[in-house]
Scaffold this motif. Structure first.
Motif, PDB file in Angstrom:
ATOM      1  N   MET A   1      13.759 147.645 -34.929  1.00 17.40           N
ATOM      2  CA  MET A   1      13.897 146.929 -33.653  1.00 17.40           C
ATOM      3  C   MET A   1      13.081 147.765 -32.889  1.00 17.40           C
ATOM      4  O   MET A   1      13.237 148.913 -32.394  1.00 17.40           O
ATOM      5  CB  MET A   1      15.187 146.545 -33.293  1.00 17.40           C
ATOM      6  N   ARG A   2      12.471 147.102 -31.674  1.00 17.92           N
ATOM      7  CA  ARG A   2      11.699 148.000 -30.580  1.00 17.92           C
ATOM      8  C   ARG A   2      12.560 148.165 -29.559  1.00 17.92           C
ATOM      9  O   ARG A   2      13.379 147.539 -29.338  1.00 17.92           O
ATOM     10  CB  ARG A   2      10.324 147.027 -30.382  1.00 17.92           C
ATOM     11  N   ASP A   3      12.130 149.397 -28.832  1.00 15.62           N
ATOM     12  CA  ASP A   3      12.865 149.456 -27.533  1.00 15.62           C
ATOM     13  C   ASP A   3      12.306 148.610 -26.454  1.00 15.62           C
ATOM     14  O   ASP A   3      11.372 148.088 -26.555  1.00 15.62           O
ATOM     15  CB  ASP A   3      12.505 150.957 -27.057  1.00 15.62           C
ATOM     16  N   MET A   4      13.381 148.192 -25.569  1.00 13.86           N
ATOM     17  CA  MET A   4      13.047 147.379 -24.548  1.00 13.86           C
ATOM     18  C   MET A   4      12.963 148.090 -23.154  1.00 13.86           C
ATOM     19  O   MET A   4      13.785 149.055 -22.875  1.00 13.86           O
ATOM     20  CB  MET A   4      13.952 146.365 -24.504  1.00 13.86           C
ATOM     21  N   VAL A   5      11.732 147.667 -22.398  1.00 15.72           N
ATOM     22  CA  VAL A   5      11.662 148.530 -21.185  1.00 15.72           C
ATOM     23  C   VAL A   5      12.102 147.575 -20.095  1.00 15.72           C
ATOM     24  O   VAL A   5      11.736 146.354 -20.239  1.00 15.72           O
ATOM     25  CB  VAL A   5      10.082 148.838 -20.875  1.00 15.72           C
ATOM     26  N   GLN A   6      12.774 147.837 -19.124  1.00 14.11           N
ATOM     27  CA  GLN A   6      13.452 146.788 -18.242  1.00 14.11           C
ATOM     28  C   GLN A   6      13.005 147.285 -16.903  1.00 14.11           C
ATOM     29  O   GLN A   6      13.474 148.766 -16.434  1.00 14.11           O
ATOM     30  CB  GLN A   6      14.996 146.671 -18.249  1.00 14.11           C
ATOM     31  N   ILE A   7      12.544 146.667 -15.974  1.00 11.97           N
ATOM     32  CA  ILE A   7      12.337 147.147 -14.659  1.00 11.97           C
ATOM     33  C   ILE A   7      12.796 146.139 -13.698  1.00 11.97           C
ATOM     34  O   ILE A   7      13.002 144.871 -13.896  1.00 11.97           O
ATOM     35  CB  ILE A   7      10.797 147.418 -14.296  1.00 11.97           C
ATOM     36  N   ASN A   8      13.269 146.541 -12.616  1.00 14.38           N
ATOM     37  CA  ASN A   8      13.770 145.718 -11.546  1.00 14.38           C
ATOM     38  C   ASN A   8      12.610 145.523 -10.458  1.00 14.38           C
ATOM     39  O   ASN A   8      12.273 146.294  -9.900  1.00 14.38           O
ATOM     40  CB  ASN A   8      15.107 146.424 -10.876  1.00 14.38           C
ATOM     41  N   ILE A   9      12.383 144.199 -10.476  1.00 10.72           N
ATOM     42  CA  ILE A   9      11.308 143.748  -9.465  1.00 10.72           C
ATOM     43  C   ILE A   9      12.073 143.310  -8.292  1.00 10.72           C
ATOM     44  O   ILE A   9      12.574 142.215  -8.185  1.00 10.72           O
ATOM     45  CB  ILE A   9      10.337 142.879 -10.232  1.00 10.72           C
ATOM     46  N   ASP A  10      11.632 143.835  -7.005  1.00 10.67           N
ATOM     47  CA  ASP A  10      12.136 143.216  -5.827  1.00 10.67           C
ATOM     48  C   ASP A  10      10.979 142.922  -4.750  1.00 10.67           C
ATOM     49  O   ASP A  10       9.889 143.333  -5.079  1.00 10.67           O
ATOM     50  CB  ASP A  10      13.421 144.028  -5.118  1.00 10.67           C
ATOM     51  N   ALA A  11      11.447 142.520  -3.586  1.00 15.07           N
ATOM     52  CA  ALA A  11      10.412 142.427  -2.421  1.00 15.07           C
ATOM     53  C   ALA A  11       9.526 143.383  -2.140  1.00 15.07           C
ATOM     54  O   ALA A  11       8.681 143.232  -1.618  1.00 15.07           O
ATOM     55  CB  ALA A  11      11.101 141.508  -1.397  1.00 15.07           C
ATOM     56  N   ASP A  12      10.148 144.591  -2.471  1.00 13.97           N
ATOM     57  CA  ASP A  12       9.564 145.920  -1.794  1.00 13.97           C
ATOM     58  C   ASP A  12       8.680 146.420  -2.701  1.00 13.97           C
ATOM     59  O   ASP A  12       7.727 147.345  -2.451  1.00 13.97           O
ATOM     60  CB  ASP A  12      10.503 146.781  -1.252  1.00 13.97           C
ATOM     61  N   LEU A  13       8.602 146.088  -4.220  1.00 14.52           N
ATOM     62  CA  LEU A  13       7.840 146.811  -5.218  1.00 14.52           C
ATOM     63  C   LEU A  13       6.300 146.331  -5.078  1.00 14.52           C
ATOM     64  O   LEU A  13       6.165 145.211  -4.825  1.00 14.52           O
ATOM     65  CB  LEU A  13       8.377 146.312  -6.559  1.00 14.52           C
ATOM     66  N   PRO A  14       5.530 147.086  -4.990  1.00 16.54           N
ATOM     67  CA  PRO A  14       4.202 146.983  -5.327  1.00 16.54           C
ATOM     68  C   PRO A  14       3.596 146.200  -6.382  1.00 16.54           C
ATOM     69  O   PRO A  14       4.070 146.826  -7.259  1.00 16.54           O
ATOM     70  CB  PRO A  14       3.323 148.032  -4.994  1.00 16.54           C
ATOM     71  N   ILE A  15       3.035 145.059  -6.219  1.00 18.77           N
ATOM     72  CA  ILE A  15       2.364 144.473  -7.315  1.00 18.77           C
ATOM     73  C   ILE A  15       0.808 144.299  -7.345  1.00 18.77           C
ATOM     74  O   ILE A  15       0.526 143.551  -6.136  1.00 18.77           O
ATOM     75  CB  ILE A  15       3.213 143.152  -7.626  1.00 18.77           C
ATOM     76  N   GLN A  16       0.214 144.590  -8.276  1.00 15.13           N
ATOM     77  CA  GLN A  16      -1.306 144.523  -8.338  1.00 15.13           C
ATOM     78  C   GLN A  16      -1.656 143.769  -9.334  1.00 15.13           C
ATOM     79  O   GLN A  16      -1.262 143.816 -10.547  1.00 15.13           O
ATOM     80  CB  GLN A  16      -1.857 145.559  -8.014  1.00 15.13           C
ATOM     81  N   ALA A  17      -2.494 142.682  -9.541  1.00 16.63           N
ATOM     82  CA  ALA A  17      -3.182 142.102 -10.603  1.00 16.63           C
ATOM     83  C   ALA A  17      -4.782 142.421 -10.686  1.00 16.63           C
ATOM     84  O   ALA A  17      -5.291 142.508  -9.595  1.00 16.63           O
ATOM     85  CB  ALA A  17      -3.103 140.852 -10.539  1.00 16.63           C
ATOM     86  N   ALA A  18      -5.230 142.781 -11.661  1.00 18.09           N
ATOM     87  CA  ALA A  18      -6.630 142.919 -11.966  1.00 18.09           C
ATOM     88  C   ALA A  18      -7.265 142.157 -13.447  1.00 18.09           C
ATOM     89  O   ALA A  18      -6.515 142.402 -14.339  1.00 18.09           O
ATOM     90  CB  ALA A  18      -6.924 144.565 -12.069  1.00 18.09           C
ATOM     91  N   ALA A  19      -8.139 141.545 -13.047  1.00 10.03           N
ATOM     92  CA  ALA A  19      -8.954 141.054 -14.404  1.00 10.03           C
ATOM     93  C   ALA A  19      -9.555 141.926 -14.926  1.00 10.03           C
ATOM     94  O   ALA A  19     -10.078 142.825 -14.683  1.00 10.03           O
ATOM     95  CB  ALA A  19      -9.943 139.696 -13.864  1.00 10.03           C
ATOM     96  N   LEU A  20      -9.433 141.681 -16.318  1.00 13.85           N
ATOM     97  CA  LEU A  20      -9.959 142.857 -17.321  1.00 13.85           C
ATOM     98  C   LEU A  20     -10.975 141.598 -18.244  1.00 13.85           C
ATOM     99  O   LEU A  20     -10.726 141.170 -19.347  1.00 13.85           O
ATOM    100  CB  LEU A  20      -9.022 143.502 -18.384  1.00 13.85           C
ATOM    101  N   PRO A  21     -12.103 141.329 -17.686  1.00  8.03           N
ATOM    102  CA  PRO A  21     -12.945 140.293 -18.235  1.00  8.03           C
ATOM    103  C   PRO A  21     -13.413 140.673 -19.572  1.00  8.03           C
ATOM    104  O   PRO A  21     -13.513 139.898 -20.378  1.00  8.03           O
ATOM    105  CB  PRO A  21     -13.995 140.306 -17.429  1.00  8.03           C
ATOM    106  N   TYR A  22     -13.921 142.143 -20.122  1.00  4.73           N
ATOM    107  CA  TYR A  22     -14.073 142.712 -21.049  1.00  4.73           C
ATOM    108  C   TYR A  22     -13.168 142.214 -22.234  1.00  4.73           C
ATOM    109  O   TYR A  22     -13.475 142.180 -23.357  1.00  4.73           O
ATOM    110  CB  TYR A  22     -14.322 144.075 -21.293  1.00  4.73           C
ATOM    111  N   ALA A  23     -11.862 142.302 -21.822  1.00  2.98           N
ATOM    112  CA  ALA A  23     -10.933 142.270 -22.753  1.00  2.98           C
ATOM    113  C   ALA A  23     -10.103 140.462 -22.818  1.00  2.98           C
ATOM    114  O   ALA A  23      -9.441 140.403 -23.545  1.00  2.98           O
ATOM    115  CB  ALA A  23      -9.593 143.094 -22.725  1.00  2.98           C
ATOM    116  N   ASP A  24     -10.574 139.937 -21.800  1.00  5.73           N
ATOM    117  CA  ASP A  24     -10.134 138.521 -21.575  1.00  5.73           C
ATOM    118  C   ASP A  24      -8.527 138.627 -21.400  1.00  5.73           C
ATOM    119  O   ASP A  24      -7.786 137.845 -21.723  1.00  5.73           O
ATOM    120  CB  ASP A  24     -10.427 137.630 -22.769  1.00  5.73           C
ATOM    121  N   ARG A  25      -8.360 139.569 -20.585  1.00  2.00           N
ATOM    122  CA  ARG A  25      -6.952 139.550 -20.058  1.00  2.00           C
ATOM    123  C   ARG A  25      -6.917 139.971 -18.621  1.00  2.00           C
ATOM    124  O   ARG A  25      -7.658 140.076 -17.909  1.00  2.00           O
ATOM    125  CB  ARG A  25      -6.361 141.010 -20.868  1.00  2.00           C
ATOM    126  N   VAL A  26      -5.357 139.964 -18.285  1.00  2.00           N
ATOM    127  CA  VAL A  26      -5.005 140.474 -17.001  1.00  2.00           C
ATOM    128  C   VAL A  26      -4.041 141.496 -16.980  1.00  2.00           C
ATOM    129  O   VAL A  26      -3.088 141.488 -17.633  1.00  2.00           O
ATOM    130  CB  VAL A  26      -4.409 139.185 -15.965  1.00  2.00           C
TER     131      VAL A  26
END
Length: 66
Positions: A1-26
């Motif tokens: 079984m794989r290990d699980m990573v858990q993070i707590n996301i709250d209103a103060d946590l910086p979140i950034q998104a970036a497109a990776l067009p060469y990989a067709d992913r975000v």
């Protein structure tokens, strides 16, 4: 079984998104100094958005029952 990573996301946590067009992913980065990165294939973006919306609706329904 794989290990699980858990993070707590709250209103103060910086979140950034970036497109990776060469990989067709975000890439979504949570945090600054030691970021956790979520890489999502284009075909899975709608499923991820739907799961988040489903969770929000469940929270709203639970709040109305109290």
């Amino acid at each position: 079984m794989r290990d699980m990573v858990q993070i707590n996301i709250d209103a103060d946590l910086p979140i950034q998104a970036a497109a990776l067009p060469y990989a067709d992913r975000v890439e979504i980065r949570f945090g600054k100094a030691f970021p956790v990165v979520l890489v999502v294939d284009r075909l899975a973006l709608d499923r991820l958005a739907a799961a988040i919306e489903d969770g929000r609706q469940q929270l709203d329904a639970a709040g109305r029952q109290q």
